[in-house]
Design an enzyme around this catalytic site. Sequence first.
Site, PDB file in Angstrom:
ATOM      1  CG  LEU A   1     -12.912 -26.630 -21.362  1.00  0.00           C
ATOM      2  CD1 LEU A   1     -13.882 -26.875 -22.449  1.00  0.00           C
ATOM      3  CD2 LEU A   1     -11.828 -27.600 -21.705  1.00  0.00           C
ATOM      4  CG  HIS A   2     -10.642 -22.978 -15.009  1.00  0.00           C
ATOM      5  ND1 HIS A   2     -10.784 -21.323 -14.926  1.00  0.00           N
ATOM      6  CD2 HIS A   2     -11.098 -23.849 -14.387  1.00  0.00           C
ATOM      7  CE1 HIS A   2     -11.717 -21.349 -13.745  1.00  0.00           C
ATOM      8  NE2 HIS A   2     -12.089 -22.914 -14.122  1.00  0.00           N
ATOM      9  CB  ALA A   3      -5.208 -21.087 -18.839  1.00  0.00           C
TER      10      ALA A   3
END
Length: 86
Positions: free
Chosen positions: A14-16
């Site tokens: 769940l990165h940017a």
Amino acid sequence: MREKQVVVHLPQGLHARPATLFVKTATSFSSEIGLIKGDKSVNAKSIIGVMSLAVANGESVKLTADGSDEEEALVALAAFLGQGAE
């Protein structure tokens, strides 16, 4: 209130970008939605909160939803995180 345990199957976790899409999906529901990793719980409608969990691919998280559309919210968000798994 409903809960659902989900294993994250997003290559980058769940990165940017996926976190932004996750929050956008969460805000489309009227229910209060939470995301829990370990002993830390955040508002799933907060990009800062979601990013602070640093959820990686393969990790297990718990989704919570409380409200009139809680079931639909859990299904949509679990599908997003699972990307076809489960």
